[in-house]
Design an enzyme around this catalytic site. Structure first.
Site: not given
Ligand code: BES
Ligand code: MN
Ligand code: ZN
Length: 474
Positions: A238, A243, A250, A261, A320, A322, A324
Site C-alpha cells: 500500500k 491519508d 480523519k 501510509d 477513509d 482507501e 483496499r
C-alpha cells in the site's frame, strides 16, 4: 555474561563484579552502562549492554541497537556480544546498523552532530567461517534496505507525493542497477505507470483514490527474474503517500502521522532490492500502487462506484477505507501473473492496532502462506500474529445494493478482518497472505533497541526471510 566478553572482565579481575554491583548494574534488557577503563584494557571506554537472563538472537539485536546509540564519538568500535553463529552475527550487525539510524534530511547541521565510527568490528569466535561472513554481509544489505524504507516513511508527505515517490524508486533502482554488475546478480526491471496508463489498465481503484489530489497517482512495478528461479513470489504494498481520510475526513489527531501510509509500498520495494542483491533464486514481481487520499472538489464521494482492474465493481462507503481500493487493482495485476505466492503489506486498519497493539502485525490469508510468514517473522525477529477471515465477512463485503462489492459497512467490529476478506476477492484464489502493519510500521514513541522513532521498516526482514525459505523449499 556472553561468550566473547570474558577478556574484559578478566582485566578487572576480582574487582569486576563488585564494581558492577556498586554501579547498580542488573543486566536487564536495554540497560546501558559506560565504563571508563583507565588503561585496564586497550580501549578507553567499555559500554555494557543488558541482555536479560536468557539472551536469544532478538536480545542481541536489541542490545546492539541500544549500544549503537550509546556510543558517541568513537573512532572504532568492537562488539563483543556473543555472536557465535550466523544468526548471532546477523542479529548483532543488523541491531547495530538499525539502532544507529537517524533521519537527518531536514536537520540543519550542528557541531554537536555525533560522528560515526570509521570502523565497527563484530567479534565472533567463528569469524572466518564462510557462513558467518555471508551472514555479516547479508545483514548489511538488509539493514540498508530497512534504512531506506525508514527514510521514505519519514520524509514529509509533501516531499513524497506519488510522482515524487515513483521518482525516488526510479532513482534507487538506478543506483541498484549500477552496483549490480559488481555483485554479479540479475538486474531488476522497473515500470512506472502514470495516470493515463492507469486508465488504460482499468485501475479504477488507484485512480479513484488519487483523483482528489493535485498530485496524480502512480503504479510502480518491479521484476527480478534470475536465471534458474525455483519459485515466483508476488509482493504488493500500500502506497498512500498521505491519508487525510478524504471526504470521510480523519480527526486531526489521527491524521498527524498519516505520511506513514505508504510504508507497505516502501517495504515491498526495498525487500525486492534486498532479495535481488542477495541473489536469491526466486522470481519476484512487485506492485506498489501510489495515491494521495485528499479532500477537494474532485474527491471520490461515499456512494461512488469504482471498477477494479478485473472488472469487479465496488461501492465506496467510506473514503477513509482507501487502502483496499488501491490494493485491489495491484492484487489483480499480481494474480494475473499466476505467481506461486502473493504477499501484501499494508498500513490498512486501525482495528488491527486495537486488536494487537502497536508492535505486532496481523497476518491473514491462506493457511500455508500465513504459516510461512509467521515462521519468517520468527527468524527475522519481527512480531506477527495470525488473524482469521471469518465466514460471515463474505456477507458483509457483498452487502452493496448497487455494486458487486461493498468497500465498507458501518458495523463497528472486525474491521481488520473485513478488509482482509475484501482483498481476498482480488487474489484469484491463489496462495496469498495479507500483512496488516498499521501498528508496527511507525513508532510514535522513543527509540527502543534497534527500532528507532518514526518509520521502522517493519516487515522488510520478514519478506526477505520468506523469500529465503521459498528458495530453500521449492
Ligand atoms: N491508513 C489507515 C489505517 C491506519 C490507522 C494506519 C492507524 C496506521 C495507523 C486506513 O486507511 C484507515 O483509515 N482505515 C480505517 C478503515 C475504516 C474506515 C474501515 C480505520 O482503520 O479507521
Ligand atoms: Mn484511510
Ligand atoms: Zn490509509
Amino acid at each position: 555474561m556472553v561468550t566473547g566478553a570474558e577478556d574484559v572482565s578478566a582485566a578487572w579481575g576480582r574487582k569486576f563484579r563488585p564494581l558492577l554491583a556498586s554501579l547498580g548494574v542488573t543486566g536487564k534488557v536495554g540497560e546501558i552502562v559506560k565504563l571508563p577503563t583507565a588503561g585496564l584494557v586497550k580501549t578507553p571506554m567499555v559500554v555494557l549492554v543488558g541482555l536479560g537472563s536468557e539472551p536469544d538472537d532478538n536480545a542481541l539485536r536489541r542490545a546492539a541497537g541500544a549500544a549503537s546509540r550509546a556510543v558517541t564519538n568513537a573512532a572504532s568500535v568492537a562488539l563483543a556480544l556473543g555472536a557465535q553463529d550466523a544468526a548471532g552475527v546477523r542479529a548483532v550487525t543488523e541491531g547495530w546498523l538499525l539502532g544507529g539510524y537517524t533521519y537527518t534530511e531536514h536537520k540543519s547541521q550542528t557541531a554537536a552532530d555525533p560522528t560515526e565510527p570509521s570502523e565497527v568490528v563484530v567479534l565472533s569466535s567463528g569469524a572466518r567461517q564462510p557462513e558467518l561472513v555471508a551472514a555479516f554481509e547479508a545483514a548489511q544489505v538488509l539493514a540498508a534496505a530497512v534504512a531506506t524504507t525508514r527514510d521514505w516513511v519519514n520524509r514529509p508527505p509533501g516531499d513524497l507525493t506519488p510522482p515524487k515517490f515513483a521518482d525516488a524508486v526510479t532513482e534507487a533502482h538506478g543506483a541498484f542497477t549500477k552496483a549490480q554488475p559488481r555483485r554479479g546478480g540479475a538486474k531488476v526491471a522497473i515500470t512506472v505507470h502514470d495516470e493515463q496508463q492507469l486508465a488504460e489498465l482499468g485501475c479504477g481503484g488507484i485512480l479513484g483514490v488519487g483523483q482528489g489530489s493535485v498530485a496524480p497517482p502512480r503504479l510502480v512495478e518491479l521484476t527480478y527474474a534470475p536465471k534458474g528461479a525455483v519459485a515466483h513470489l508476488a509482493l504488493v504494498g500500500k502506497g498512500i503517500t498521505f491519508d487525510s481520510g478524504g471526504l470521510t475526513i480523519k480527526p486531526a489527531q489521527s491524521m498527524g502521522t498519516m505520511k506513514c501510509d505508504m510504508a507497505g509500498a516502501a517495504t515491498v520495494i526495498q525487500a525486492t532490492f534486498a532479495i535481488a542483491a542477495l541473489g536469491l533464486p526466486i522470481k519476484v514481481s512487485t506492485f506498489a500502487p501510489m495515491a494521495e487520499n485528499m479532500v477537494s472538489g474532485n474527491s471520490i464521494r461515499p456512494g461512488d462506484v469504482l471498477t477494479a482492474a478485473n472488472g469487479k465493481t465496488v461501492e465506496v462507503l467510506n473514503t477513509d477505507a482507501e487502502g483496499r481500493l488501491v490494493l485491489m487493482d495491484a492484487l489483480v495485476r499480481a494474480a494475473a501473473l499466476e505467481p506461486d505466492v502473493i504477499l501484501d503489506v499494508a498500513t490498512l486498519t486501525g482495528a488491527m492496532v486495537v486488536a494487537l497493539g502497536e508492535k505486532i502485525a496481523g497476518v491473514m490469508g491462506s493457511d500455508e502462506v500465513v504459516e510461512g510468514v509467521l515462521a519468517a517473522g520468527t527468524s527475522a525477529g519481527e512480531a506477527l500474529w495470525p488473524m482469521p477471515i471469518p465466514e460471515e465477512m463474505r456477507e458483509r463485503i457483498t452487502s452493496s445494493k448497487i455494486a458487486d462489492l461493498a468497500q465498507h459497512d458501518w458495523t463497528r467490529w472486525g474491521g481488520g478482518l473485513f478488509a482482509a476478506a475484501f482483498l481476498r476477492e482480488f487474489t484469484d484464489s491463489r496462495p496469498w497472505a495479507h500483512i496488516d502493519v498499521a501498528g508496527p510500521a511507525y513508532n510514535n514513541g522513543g527509540p527502543a533497541g534497534h527500532v528507532t522513532s518514526g518509520g521502522t521498516g517493519f516487515a522488510v526482514s520478514t519478506l526477505v526471510d520468506y523469500a529465503r525459505s521459498l528458495a530453500a523449499t521449492s
